[in-house]
Design an enzyme around this catalytic site. Sequence first.
Site, PDB file in Angstrom:
ATOM      1  CG  ASP A  64      41.258  59.548  32.353  1.00  0.00           C
ATOM      2  OD1 ASP A  64      41.890  58.378  32.769  1.00  0.00           O
ATOM      3  OD2 ASP A  64      41.642  60.370  31.421  1.00  0.00           O
ATOM      4  CG  ASN A  91      38.911  49.761  42.678  1.00  0.00           C
ATOM      5  OD1 ASN A  91      38.840  48.496  42.884  1.00  0.00           O
ATOM      6  ND2 ASN A  91      37.376  50.591  41.786  1.00  0.00           N
ATOM      7  CE1 TYR A 156      44.729  44.877  35.773  1.00  0.00           C
ATOM      8  CE2 TYR A 156      45.839  41.994  36.526  1.00  0.00           C
ATOM      9  CZ  TYR A 156      44.806  43.409  36.686  1.00  0.00           C
ATOM     10  OH  TYR A 156      44.063  43.287  37.866  1.00  0.00           O
ATOM     11  CB  ILE A 189      37.312  40.118  42.522  1.00  0.00           C
ATOM     12  CG1 ILE A 189      38.611  39.644  43.188  1.00  0.00           C
ATOM     13  CG2 ILE A 189      35.803  40.432  43.507  1.00  0.00           C
ATOM     14  CD1 ILE A 189      38.057  39.141  45.167  1.00  0.00           C
TER      15      ILE A 189
HETATM   16  P1  NDP Z   1      35.966  46.820  36.817  1.00  0.00           P
HETATM   17  O1  NDP Z   1      36.115  46.852  35.415  1.00  0.00           O
HETATM   18  O2  NDP Z   1      34.308  46.258  37.487  1.00  0.00           O
HETATM   19  O3  NDP Z   1      35.730  48.561  37.464  1.00  0.00           O
HETATM   20  C1  NDP Z   1      36.747  48.900  37.398  1.00  0.00           C
HETATM   21  C2  NDP Z   1      36.805  50.409  38.349  1.00  0.00           C
HETATM   22  O4  NDP Z   1      37.730  51.462  37.262  1.00  0.00           O
HETATM   23  C3  NDP Z   1      35.612  51.149  36.644  1.00  0.00           C
HETATM   24  O5  NDP Z   1      34.713  51.741  38.368  1.00  0.00           O
HETATM   25  C4  NDP Z   1      36.260  52.419  35.787  1.00  0.00           C
HETATM   26  O6  NDP Z   1      35.029  52.800  35.401  1.00  0.00           O
HETATM   27  C5  NDP Z   1      37.597  52.636  36.427  1.00  0.00           C
HETATM   28  N1  NDP Z   1      38.157  53.157  35.269  1.00  0.00           N
HETATM   29  C6  NDP Z   1      38.625  52.614  34.865  1.00  0.00           C
HETATM   30  N2  NDP Z   1      39.517  53.199  33.891  1.00  0.00           N
HETATM   31  C7  NDP Z   1      39.806  54.804  34.790  1.00  0.00           C
HETATM   32  C8  NDP Z   1      39.615  55.818  34.855  1.00  0.00           C
HETATM   33  N3  NDP Z   1      40.871  56.047  33.695  1.00  0.00           N
HETATM   34  N4  NDP Z   1      39.291  56.654  35.420  1.00  0.00           N
HETATM   35  C9  NDP Z   1      38.286  56.251  36.078  1.00  0.00           C
HETATM   36  N5  NDP Z   1      37.476  55.302  36.625  1.00  0.00           N
HETATM   37  C10 NDP Z   1      38.515  54.007  35.514  1.00  0.00           C
HETATM   38  O7  NDP Z   1      37.319  46.170  37.630  1.00  0.00           O
HETATM   39  P2  NDP Z   1      37.208  45.378  39.262  1.00  0.00           P
HETATM   40  O8  NDP Z   1      36.288  45.994  39.712  1.00  0.00           O
HETATM   41  O9  NDP Z   1      36.912  43.745  38.731  1.00  0.00           O
HETATM   42  O10 NDP Z   1      38.038  45.611  39.835  1.00  0.00           O
HETATM   43  C11 NDP Z   1      38.712  46.288  40.379  1.00  0.00           C
HETATM   44  C12 NDP Z   1      40.602  46.936  40.574  1.00  0.00           C
HETATM   45  O11 NDP Z   1      40.622  45.708  41.503  1.00  0.00           O
HETATM   46  C13 NDP Z   1      41.146  47.062  39.550  1.00  0.00           C
HETATM   47  O12 NDP Z   1      41.964  48.126  40.058  1.00  0.00           O
HETATM   48  C14 NDP Z   1      41.980  45.453  39.332  1.00  0.00           C
HETATM   49  O13 NDP Z   1      43.077  45.505  38.605  1.00  0.00           O
HETATM   50  C15 NDP Z   1      41.675  45.314  40.925  1.00  0.00           C
HETATM   51  N6  NDP Z   1      41.165  43.631  40.666  1.00  0.00           N
HETATM   52  C16 NDP Z   1      40.489  42.635  40.235  1.00  0.00           C
HETATM   53  C17 NDP Z   1      40.747  41.609  40.211  1.00  0.00           C
HETATM   54  C18 NDP Z   1      39.390  40.567  39.962  1.00  0.00           C
HETATM   55  O14 NDP Z   1      39.376  39.615  39.840  1.00  0.00           O
HETATM   56  N7  NDP Z   1      38.270  41.319  38.999  1.00  0.00           N
HETATM   57  C19 NDP Z   1      41.541  40.413  40.841  1.00  0.00           C
HETATM   58  C20 NDP Z   1      42.513  41.743  40.999  1.00  0.00           C
HETATM   59  C21 NDP Z   1      43.127  42.549  40.989  1.00  0.00           C
HETATM   60  P3  NDP Z   1      33.917  53.140  34.842  1.00  0.00           P
HETATM   61  O15 NDP Z   1      32.615  52.825  35.784  1.00  0.00           O
HETATM   62  O16 NDP Z   1      33.339  54.723  35.207  1.00  0.00           O
HETATM   63  O17 NDP Z   1      34.339  52.196  33.519  1.00  0.00           O
END
Ligand code: NDP
Length: 250
Positions: A64, A91, A156, A189
């Site tokens: 976490d 990420n 955010y 994305i």
């Molecule tokens: P997703 O929601 O698809 O994935 C998020 C990931 O973060 C998951 O693997 C999740 O783990 C993990 N996560 C969340 N909370 C925690 C925590 N407390 N500890 C460990 N892991 C955690 O998001 P995206 O792939 O879309 O986004 C990835 C990054 O890119 C983020 O930081 C997001 O803000 C950023 N971003 C995304 C954009 C988009 O358009 N998608 C645009 C701009 C930025 P688990 O699988 O275990 O839940």
Amino acid sequence: MVCDLKDKITIVTGGGRGIGKEISRYFAQAGSKVVICSRNLKNSNETADEIMKSGGEALALQVDVASGTSVKESVQKVLDKYGRLDILVNNAGITRDGLLMRMEESDWDEVMAVNLKGTFHFIKAVLRPMMKQRSGRIVSITSIVGMMGNAGQANYAASKAGIIGLTKSIAKEVASRSITVNAIAPGFIDTDMTSQLSKERQDAMLKMIPLGRFGTPMDVAKLALFLCSDLANYITGEVIRVDGGMAMSV
Ligand code: NDP
């Protein structure tokens, strides 16, 4: 491959899904051993299994990022197993959207704890080994929302703007040890995070993208790989957009 990460050790937070999963797979293809850290061990394991089935090396950890203790323990496990640590990709991220007038304090706190404090925890935990090695790469995923703001995402946007200030400050603190610290600002994305948005909101976003399509996790992974490779030796403290031109004027 031009961007060779052979035998490098990389930690990717949130590597179980979306952008982090693609970065994990792509870095493994480039020769890195990848440690996938996410809340849900099942997701991390799936990414690690995929990498290993394709001949790569990966380790899945349940972490976490909001917990300093959990982060420290995971970094220690990586050091115990591999004896070094070369690359960190911050990420992991969440959204709790809503207009500020209606935003609960818990929505603010949760987003800050994962997106901003999680990034702080991981950078702090990897800096000592990287400083000893006198090398390292840190890339954090911010967002164009952290540069331009977005109605309904004050928490955010503030967390992502915080990552930009954090990136530039740490870049200055550790440059003399040959550690580079950069941030990637994706636009829209196509992942689980954005699939929650209504069709109307997605259509409105699409109209704002000069390249005329949503980004893919691979669009982000390519830049992450570049920034962590030798091709980017002289780049630090940068924030680079991957947004199809969406925030061009910012
Ligand atoms: P997703 O929601 O698809 O994935 C998020 C990931 O973060 C998951 O693997 C999740 O783990 C993990 N996560 C969340 N909370 C925690 C925590 N407390 N500890 C460990 N892991 C955690 O998001 P995206 O792939 O879309 O986004 C990835 C990054 O890119 C983020 O930081 C997001 O803000 C950023 N971003 C995304 C954009 C988009 O358009 N998608 C645009 C701009 C930025 P688990 O699988 O275990 O839940």
